[in-house]
Write a protein that holds these residues in place. Structure first.
Motif, PDB file in Angstrom:
ATOM      1  N   TYR A 115       0.861  -1.190   0.000  1.00  0.00           N
ATOM      2  CA  TYR A 115       0.000   0.000   0.000  1.00  0.00           C
ATOM      3  C   TYR A 115       0.890   1.230   0.000  1.00  0.00           C
ATOM      4  N   SER A 116       0.554   2.199  -0.858  1.00  0.00           N
ATOM      5  CA  SER A 116       1.363   3.402  -0.992  1.00  0.00           C
ATOM      6  C   SER A 116       1.392   4.214   0.303  1.00  0.00           C
ATOM      7  N   ILE A 117       2.568   4.658   0.679  1.00  0.00           N
ATOM      8  CA  ILE A 117       2.731   5.531   1.844  1.00  0.00           C
ATOM      9  C   ILE A 117       2.499   6.981   1.454  1.00  0.00           C
ATOM     10  N   ILE A 118       2.917   7.338   0.242  1.00  0.00           N
ATOM     11  CA  ILE A 118       2.725   8.690  -0.280  1.00  0.00           C
ATOM     12  C   ILE A 118       1.757   8.616  -1.456  1.00  0.00           C
ATOM     13  N   PRO A 119       0.992   9.688  -1.720  1.00  0.00           N
ATOM     14  CA  PRO A 119       0.019   9.647  -2.820  1.00  0.00           C
ATOM     15  C   PRO A 119       0.690   9.453  -4.176  1.00  0.00           C
ATOM     16  N   VAL A 120       0.047   8.676  -5.034  1.00  0.00           N
ATOM     17  CA  VAL A 120       0.514   8.523  -6.409  1.00  0.00           C
ATOM     18  C   VAL A 120      -0.163   9.543  -7.322  1.00  0.00           C
ATOM     19  N   LYS A 121      -1.233  10.153  -6.846  1.00  0.00           N
ATOM     20  CA  LYS A 121      -1.869  11.288  -7.517  1.00  0.00           C
ATOM     21  C   LYS A 121      -2.463  12.187  -6.444  1.00  0.00           C
ATOM     22  N   ARG A 122      -2.101  13.439  -6.482  1.00  0.00           N
ATOM     23  CA  ARG A 122      -2.525  14.371  -5.444  1.00  0.00           C
ATOM     24  C   ARG A 122      -3.713  15.210  -5.922  1.00  0.00           C
ATOM     25  N   GLN A 123      -4.655  15.385  -4.997  1.00  0.00           N
ATOM     26  CA  GLN A 123      -5.771  16.314  -5.205  1.00  0.00           C
ATOM     27  C   GLN A 123      -6.516  16.058  -6.514  1.00  0.00           C
ATOM     28  N   TRP A 124      -6.924  14.807  -6.715  1.00  0.00           N
ATOM     29  CA  TRP A 124      -7.755  14.479  -7.882  1.00  0.00           C
ATOM     30  C   TRP A 124      -9.163  14.992  -7.593  1.00  0.00           C
ATOM     31  N   HIS A 125      -9.662  15.880  -8.454  1.00  0.00           N
ATOM     32  CA  HIS A 125     -10.936  16.556  -8.199  1.00  0.00           C
ATOM     33  C   HIS A 125     -12.106  15.728  -8.734  1.00  0.00           C
ATOM     34  N   PHE A 126     -13.135  15.577  -7.897  1.00  0.00           N
ATOM     35  CA  PHE A 126     -14.372  14.902  -8.271  1.00  0.00           C
ATOM     36  C   PHE A 126     -15.547  15.835  -7.985  1.00  0.00           C
ATOM     37  N   ASP A 127     -16.490  15.859  -8.899  1.00  0.00           N
ATOM     38  CA  ASP A 127     -17.762  16.546  -8.678  1.00  0.00           C
ATOM     39  C   ASP A 127     -18.845  15.495  -8.485  1.00  0.00           C
ATOM     40  N   ARG A 128     -19.627  15.668  -7.427  1.00  0.00           N
ATOM     41  CA  ARG A 128     -20.667  14.708  -7.076  1.00  0.00           C
ATOM     42  C   ARG A 128     -22.020  15.410  -7.032  1.00  0.00           C
ATOM     43  N   SER A 129     -23.020  14.746  -7.599  1.00  0.00           N
ATOM     44  CA  SER A 129     -24.373  15.285  -7.572  1.00  0.00           C
ATOM     45  C   SER A 129     -25.061  14.876  -6.267  1.00  0.00           C
ATOM     46  N   VAL A 130     -25.437  15.890  -5.477  1.00  0.00           N
ATOM     47  CA  VAL A 130     -26.111  15.653  -4.195  1.00  0.00           C
ATOM     48  C   VAL A 130     -27.373  16.503  -4.142  1.00  0.00           C
ATOM     49  N   GLN A 131     -28.515  15.836  -4.155  1.00  0.00           N
ATOM     50  CA  GLN A 131     -29.803  16.520  -4.074  1.00  0.00           C
ATOM     51  C   GLN A 131     -29.913  17.658  -5.101  1.00  0.00           C
ATOM     52  N   ASN A 132     -29.631  17.281  -6.369  1.00  0.00           N
ATOM     53  CA  ASN A 132     -29.768  18.193  -7.511  1.00  0.00           C
ATOM     54  C   ASN A 132     -28.802  19.375  -7.485  1.00  0.00           C
ATOM     55  N   ARG A 133     -27.709  19.227  -6.753  1.00  0.00           N
ATOM     56  CA  ARG A 133     -26.658  20.246  -6.805  1.00  0.00           C
ATOM     57  C   ARG A 133     -25.298  19.543  -6.814  1.00  0.00           C
ATOM     58  N   TRP A 134     -24.292  20.243  -7.348  1.00  0.00           N
ATOM     59  CA  TRP A 134     -22.973  19.654  -7.486  1.00  0.00           C
ATOM     60  C   TRP A 134     -22.085  20.058  -6.311  1.00  0.00           C
ATOM     61  N   GLU A 135     -21.396  19.065  -5.740  1.00  0.00           N
ATOM     62  CA  GLU A 135     -20.435  19.318  -4.686  1.00  0.00           C
ATOM     63  C   GLU A 135     -19.087  18.735  -5.115  1.00  0.00           C
ATOM     64  N   GLY A 136     -18.038  19.517  -4.914  1.00  0.00           N
ATOM     65  CA  GLY A 136     -16.708  19.078  -5.325  1.00  0.00           C
ATOM     66  C   GLY A 136     -15.880  18.590  -4.157  1.00  0.00           C
ATOM     67  N   GLU A 137     -14.966  17.670  -4.432  1.00  0.00           N
ATOM     68  CA  GLU A 137     -14.022  17.199  -3.427  1.00  0.00           C
ATOM     69  C   GLU A 137     -12.728  16.817  -4.114  1.00  0.00           C
ATOM     70  N   ASP A 138     -11.620  16.945  -3.377  1.00  0.00           N
ATOM     71  CA  ASP A 138     -10.294  16.613  -3.896  1.00  0.00           C
ATOM     72  C   ASP A 138      -9.735  15.436  -3.107  1.00  0.00           C
ATOM     73  N   ASN A 139      -9.369  14.387  -3.812  1.00  0.00           N
ATOM     74  CA  ASN A 139      -8.881  13.164  -3.169  1.00  0.00           C
ATOM     75  C   ASN A 139      -7.427  12.903  -3.519  1.00  0.00           C
ATOM     76  N   ASP A 140      -6.625  12.570  -2.504  1.00  0.00           N
ATOM     77  CA  ASP A 140      -5.311  11.987  -2.746  1.00  0.00           C
ATOM     78  C   ASP A 140      -5.503  10.505  -3.026  1.00  0.00           C
ATOM     79  N   CYS A 141      -4.746   9.975  -3.994  1.00  0.00           N
ATOM     80  CA  CYS A 141      -4.927   8.589  -4.419  1.00  0.00           C
ATOM     81  C   CYS A 141      -3.689   7.757  -4.104  1.00  0.00           C
ATOM     82  N   TYR A 142      -3.935   6.470  -3.784  1.00  0.00           N
ATOM     83  CA  TYR A 142      -2.876   5.560  -3.365  1.00  0.00           C
ATOM     84  C   TYR A 142      -3.039   4.221  -4.077  1.00  0.00           C
ATOM     85  N   ASN A 143      -1.921   3.594  -4.405  1.00  0.00           N
ATOM     86  CA  ASN A 143      -1.953   2.242  -4.946  1.00  0.00           C
ATOM     87  C   ASN A 143      -2.188   1.238  -3.824  1.00  0.00           C
TER      88      ASN A 143
END
Length: 210
Positions: free
Chosen positions: A171-199
């Motif tokens: 399992y990765s100790i450090i992110p393999v991709k930093r701050q990957w942005h996702f937009d999610r639909s929640v109750q007919n509105r868009w909310e964004g979040e940034d995820n660090d990703c790990y292998n």
């Protein structure tokens, strides 16, 4: 990191004079992996792994050993349930695992733990299609980090003579991709979040030690 690996390799050289204390090996097998942070779960991506290595005894009773390897390994993520979800990303790495091992007293299992340094030799290839009504990742920048540093645990089981079955989780100790942005639909509105990703990967392979 390169200096550390060089020191480790040089430390194995004095043991090479005693053929009973250092063993080379070759390996080949499969990697089952996922990318933590891409909002999809499951070790559904599978790829190839194979390489060479050396295992040296570092105690007089041969219970403790140190191994160094050079491995080609394919990690990534896959979701093949079909539209509107489709994901296939493959990242090719050259890995250098450095593990400390303990041989059980009965000689049937070798347990190890340590670090795996991975160098990304090819940026991800594949395709992505998420549900546009619930989750949309930013695909404008699919650049992943060149370096991957993982913690690993390892078990080897004797099969026949020099042939061994090996299972490894890392399992990765450090992110393999930093701050990957996702937009999610929640109750007919868009909310964004940034995820660090790990292998996150499980390797199953055959090892022949000589």
């Amino acid at each position: 990191m390169r200096k550390t690996l060089l020191i480790l390799l040089l430390s194995l050289l004095p043991l090479a004079a005693d053929a009973q204390r250092i063993h080379g090996f070759v390996s080949s097998g499969a990697v089952f992996s996922q990318i933590e942070g891409d909002e999809l779960k499951g070790f559904r991506h599978y790829g190839y792994t194979g390489g060479v290595g050396a295992l040296a005894a570092i105690s007089n009773n041969n219970r403790w050993g140190l191994s160094v390897e050079t491995i080609f390994s394919q990690r990534g993520a896959y979701e093949g349930s079909g539209d509107p979800y489709s994901l296939s990303l493959t990242l090719n790495y050259v890995d250098i695992p450095v593990l400390l091992h303990y041989q059980d007293p009965y000689g049937g299992m070798l347990i190890g733990a340590g670090l795996v340094y991975g160098r990304l030799v090819q940026q991800p290839t594949g395709k992505m299609l998420y549900n546009p009504y619930s989750l949309v990742p930013d695909t404008s920048d699919m650049h992943f980090q060149k370096n991957d540093l993982c913690a690993a645990i390892d078990a080897r089981f004797s099969v026949w003579k020099g042939l061994q079955l090996n299972i490894r989780w890392q399992y990765s100790i450090i992110p393999v991709k930093r701050q990957w942005h996702f937009d999610r639909s929640v109750q007919n509105r868009w909310e964004g979040e940034d995820n660090d990703c790990y292998n996150n990967a499980i390797t199953i392979r055959l090892i022949y030690q000589f």
